[in-house]
Design a protein around this motif. Structure first.
Motif, PDB file in Angstrom:
ATOM      1  N   GLU A  58       0.987  -1.227  -0.040  1.00 22.49           N
ATOM      2  CA  GLU A  58       0.037  -0.065  -0.006  1.00 22.49           C
ATOM      3  C   GLU A  58       0.856   1.194  -0.022  1.00 22.49           C
ATOM      4  O   GLU A  58       1.880   1.169   0.256  1.00 22.49           O
ATOM      5  CB  GLU A  58      -0.930   0.048   1.274  1.00 22.49           C
ATOM      6  CG  GLU A  58      -1.947  -1.051   1.350  1.00 22.49           C
ATOM      7  CD  GLU A  58      -2.866  -1.175   2.404  1.00 22.49           C
ATOM      8  OE1 GLU A  58      -2.217  -1.052   3.469  1.00 22.49           O
ATOM      9  OE2 GLU A  58      -3.875  -1.153   2.445  1.00 22.49           O
ATOM     10  N   ASP A 231       4.394  -4.345   4.257  1.00 23.48           N
ATOM     11  CA  ASP A 231       3.281  -3.742   4.843  1.00 23.48           C
ATOM     12  C   ASP A 231       3.816  -2.951   6.130  1.00 23.48           C
ATOM     13  O   ASP A 231       4.667  -3.731   6.856  1.00 23.48           O
ATOM     14  CB  ASP A 231       2.076  -4.595   5.304  1.00 23.48           C
ATOM     15  CG  ASP A 231       1.081  -4.051   6.067  1.00 23.48           C
ATOM     16  OD1 ASP A 231       0.766  -2.850   5.863  1.00 23.48           O
ATOM     17  OD2 ASP A 231       0.665  -4.607   7.130  1.00 23.48           O
ATOM     18  N   TRP A 248      -4.973 -18.173  -0.201  1.00 19.34           N
ATOM     19  CA  TRP A 248      -5.823 -17.201   0.278  1.00 19.34           C
ATOM     20  C   TRP A 248      -7.288 -17.389  -0.894  1.00 19.34           C
ATOM     21  O   TRP A 248      -8.164 -16.739  -0.466  1.00 19.34           O
ATOM     22  CB  TRP A 248      -5.469 -15.712   0.190  1.00 19.34           C
ATOM     23  CG  TRP A 248      -4.604 -15.630   1.531  1.00 19.34           C
ATOM     24  CD1 TRP A 248      -3.325 -15.949   1.518  1.00 19.34           C
ATOM     25  CD2 TRP A 248      -5.220 -14.907   2.395  1.00 19.34           C
ATOM     26  NE1 TRP A 248      -2.839 -15.497   2.820  1.00 19.34           N
ATOM     27  CE2 TRP A 248      -3.918 -14.903   3.515  1.00 19.34           C
ATOM     28  CE3 TRP A 248      -6.060 -14.419   2.716  1.00 19.34           C
ATOM     29  CZ2 TRP A 248      -4.000 -14.214   4.588  1.00 19.34           C
ATOM     30  CZ3 TRP A 248      -6.189 -13.856   4.201  1.00 19.34           C
ATOM     31  CH2 TRP A 248      -5.205 -13.724   4.907  1.00 19.34           C
ATOM     32  N   ASP A 322      -8.707  -9.109  -4.846  1.00 14.34           N
ATOM     33  CA  ASP A 322      -9.439  -9.332  -3.590  1.00 14.34           C
ATOM     34  C   ASP A 322      -8.530  -9.972  -2.682  1.00 14.34           C
ATOM     35  O   ASP A 322      -8.705  -9.724  -1.397  1.00 14.34           O
ATOM     36  CB  ASP A 322     -10.392 -10.267  -4.061  1.00 14.34           C
ATOM     37  CG  ASP A 322     -11.606  -9.802  -5.124  1.00 14.34           C
ATOM     38  OD1 ASP A 322     -11.719  -8.355  -4.794  1.00 14.34           O
ATOM     39  OD2 ASP A 322     -12.390 -10.417  -5.807  1.00 14.34           O
ATOM     40  N   ARG A 325      -6.197  -7.402  -0.809  1.00 13.69           N
ATOM     41  CA  ARG A 325      -6.888  -6.502  -0.216  1.00 13.69           C
ATOM     42  C   ARG A 325      -7.454  -7.184   1.179  1.00 13.69           C
ATOM     43  O   ARG A 325      -7.046  -6.709   2.268  1.00 13.69           O
ATOM     44  CB  ARG A 325      -8.340  -6.185  -0.815  1.00 13.69           C
ATOM     45  CG  ARG A 325      -9.212  -5.096  -0.198  1.00 13.69           C
ATOM     46  CD  ARG A 325     -10.311  -4.533  -1.187  1.00 13.69           C
ATOM     47  NE  ARG A 325      -9.892  -4.065  -2.409  1.00 13.69           N
ATOM     48  CZ  ARG A 325     -10.309  -4.991  -3.419  1.00 13.69           C
ATOM     49  NH1 ARG A 325     -11.012  -6.242  -3.277  1.00 13.69           N
ATOM     50  NH2 ARG A 325      -9.918  -4.559  -4.715  1.00 13.69           N
ATOM     51  N   GLU A 326      -7.942  -8.649   0.942  1.00 13.72           N
ATOM     52  CA  GLU A 326      -7.935  -9.400   2.185  1.00 13.72           C
ATOM     53  C   GLU A 326      -6.797  -9.434   3.179  1.00 13.72           C
ATOM     54  O   GLU A 326      -6.833  -9.346   4.447  1.00 13.72           O
ATOM     55  CB  GLU A 326      -8.459 -10.723   1.876  1.00 13.72           C
ATOM     56  CG  GLU A 326      -9.084 -11.463   3.029  1.00 13.72           C
ATOM     57  CD  GLU A 326     -10.356 -11.056   3.699  1.00 13.72           C
ATOM     58  OE1 GLU A 326     -10.454 -11.168   4.677  1.00 13.72           O
ATOM     59  OE2 GLU A 326     -11.001 -10.052   2.896  1.00 13.72           O
ATOM     60  N   TYR A 328      -4.344  -7.251   3.616  1.00 17.11           N
ATOM     61  CA  TYR A 328      -3.755  -6.124   4.095  1.00 17.11           C
ATOM     62  C   TYR A 328      -4.962  -5.682   5.477  1.00 17.11           C
ATOM     63  O   TYR A 328      -4.474  -4.975   6.053  1.00 17.11           O
ATOM     64  CB  TYR A 328      -3.751  -5.101   2.940  1.00 17.11           C
ATOM     65  CG  TYR A 328      -2.651  -5.004   2.248  1.00 17.11           C
ATOM     66  CD1 TYR A 328      -1.302  -5.025   3.037  1.00 17.11           C
ATOM     67  CD2 TYR A 328      -2.710  -4.846   1.034  1.00 17.11           C
ATOM     68  CE1 TYR A 328      -0.108  -4.827   2.454  1.00 17.11           C
ATOM     69  CE2 TYR A 328      -1.344  -5.054   0.358  1.00 17.11           C
ATOM     70  CZ  TYR A 328      -0.122  -4.929   0.997  1.00 17.11           C
ATOM     71  OH  TYR A 328       1.051  -4.772   0.248  1.00 17.11           O
ATOM     72  N   LYS A 329      -6.113  -6.473   4.970  1.00 14.96           N
ATOM     73  CA  LYS A 329      -7.185  -6.114   6.155  1.00 14.96           C
ATOM     74  C   LYS A 329      -6.615  -6.795   7.306  1.00 14.96           C
ATOM     75  O   LYS A 329      -6.750  -6.342   8.557  1.00 14.96           O
ATOM     76  CB  LYS A 329      -8.326  -6.714   5.698  1.00 14.96           C
ATOM     77  CG  LYS A 329      -9.235  -5.825   4.717  1.00 14.96           C
ATOM     78  CD  LYS A 329     -10.453  -6.174   4.449  1.00 14.96           C
ATOM     79  CE  LYS A 329     -11.322  -5.397   3.581  1.00 14.96           C
ATOM     80  NZ  LYS A 329     -12.566  -6.057   3.187  1.00 14.96           N
ATOM     81  N   THR A 330      -6.110  -7.859   7.215  1.00 16.98           N
ATOM     82  CA  THR A 330      -5.585  -8.879   8.430  1.00 16.98           C
ATOM     83  C   THR A 330      -4.314  -8.736   9.125  1.00 16.98           C
ATOM     84  O   THR A 330      -4.035  -8.802   9.967  1.00 16.98           O
ATOM     85  CB  THR A 330      -5.716 -10.380   8.027  1.00 16.98           C
ATOM     86  OG1 THR A 330      -4.619 -10.666   7.068  1.00 16.98           O
ATOM     87  CG2 THR A 330      -6.992 -10.918   7.776  1.00 16.98           C
ATOM     88  N   GLY A 331      -3.413  -8.115   7.859  1.00 16.33           N
ATOM     89  CA  GLY A 331      -2.241  -7.454   8.387  1.00 16.33           C
ATOM     90  C   GLY A 331      -0.996  -8.570   8.303  1.00 16.33           C
ATOM     91  O   GLY A 331      -0.101  -8.642   8.716  1.00 16.33           O
TER      92      GLY A 331
END
Length: 347
Positions: A58, A231, A248, A322, A325-326, A328-331
């Motif tokens: 990101e 990240d 994933w 997708d 994105r998933e 990065y949501k969880t880290g």
């Protein structure tokens, strides 16, 4: 042999703090306060010669900072870098002869002179022999269709035209390693496709190592066998794109339109023993969810086609956007905990 070898690389920046108000601004004139920000946090990776590797993350993850250290623009705070066997910020003159760099939002061409004049200036900068330069230039002009652009000033080129010229400029001295930072930003799909095909051909023909940073994950899918994901300055994934999808990906969803009315019970009977969950959208349309690596789309379709007449089929698979994105949501890119899929209820 390794093209890029990075160990425990760290980069910290000292940023001035600005106090609020007129009084604060006056105090800043005499005594400034600073804070330290760590952009890259002790990362390690190796890239062998001839590999195309995607370096993604990101905004603010540390991608561009890493590229600037690898190309010798920035000096690392700590850690060890070897690119083509050189330490980039120490052995600058020898080092730059073996690399090419394209920054999508910055130009290495002179703005007000013709493209061909910029190429001749770069020839002198990199000390390319006349015979090698002519051969390389002829090939690049033909492959990237630059014939009509050579005598135009750079400022009169469209973005797509300029990016083709930027790529040529980076490759005139036949570098062993090509660094690309957002090379397709702002380009239309046709120009993007042309650039991707060109980069693949350069890699296959000359064994050019390519490190690519981009926000366009279609670039990654089209070009890269390997992905390094960053990240907050740390590497959270380093491996193949196929492995990332296998870990994933949530499976495939098959939407089937039948010629005649169908029931949920009949579909379950036709696919008994297979890993599949069914859901009816209406009396003629059903969805089959097939878990990743646990079910076979072809086997499910073979069973259904053998027992029913089908009008249309659509297969939907989790795409790379997708998945990333998933993550990065969880880290974390660690294998996700599998959720139990509830059997859909037919009302």
């Amino acid at each position: 042999m390794l093209a890029i070898d990075v160990h425990e690389l760290r980069k910290e920046f000292q940023i001035q703090k600005n106090r609020e108000g007129l009084k604060g601004a006056f105090r800043d004139l005499f005594k400034r306060e600073y804070s330290r920000v760590t952009a890259v946090k002790d990362i390690s990776f190796q890239i062998p010669q001839g590999e195309i590797c995607g370096y993604i993350g990101e905004n603010g993850a540390g991608k561009s900072t890493t590229i600037k250290m690898l190309t010798g623009i920035l000096m690392p705070t700590a850690g060890d870098i070897r690119v083509n066997g050189y330490i980039p910020f120490k052995e600058r003159e020898k080092f730059v002869r073996g690399i090419g760099v394209v920054f999508g939002q910055r130009s290495q061409l002179w703005w007000d002179i013709g493209v061909i004049e910029s190429f001749h200036l770069l020839k002198k900068v990199y000390r390319v022999p006349d015979s090698d330069f002519k051969q390389r230039l002829d090939e690049l002009v033909e492959r990237l269709e630059l014939q009509e652009l050579l005598n135009r000033p750079v400022r009169k080129l469209s973005l797509g035209q300029r990016m083709r010229c930027e790529l040529s400029a980076a490759l005139l001295h036949n570098p062993q390693i090509l660094f690309l930072d957002e090379p397709t930003i702002g380009l239309d799909i046709i120009v993007k496709t042309e650039i991707r095909e060109f980069l693949k051909s350069i890699n296959q023909r000359y064994g050019t190592t390519i490190l690519l940073t981009t926000h366009d994950l279609q670039d990654i899918e089209a070009l890269c066998s390997r992905v390094i994901m960053l990240d907050d300055g740390r590497i959270i994934y380093d491996g193949s794109l196929d492995e990332l999808k296998a870990t994933w990906g949530k499976g495939k969803e098959v939407i089937i339109q039948f010629a005649e009315r169908v029931s949920l019970e009949e579909l379950k009977r036709l696919t008994a023993g297979l890993e599949v969950a069914w859901e009816l959208e209406n009396s003629l349309t059903a969805k089959a969810f097939i878990p990743q690596q646990k079910g076979s789309v072809s086997e499910v379709l073979a069973r259904v086609v053998g027992g029913r007449q089908i009008e249309d089929i659509k297969i939907v698979e989790t795409n790379t956007d997708d998945i990333v994105r998933e993550i990065y949501k969880t880290g974390s890119a660690a294998k996700p905990v599998e959720a139990v899929r509830e059997e859909p209820v037919h009302v």
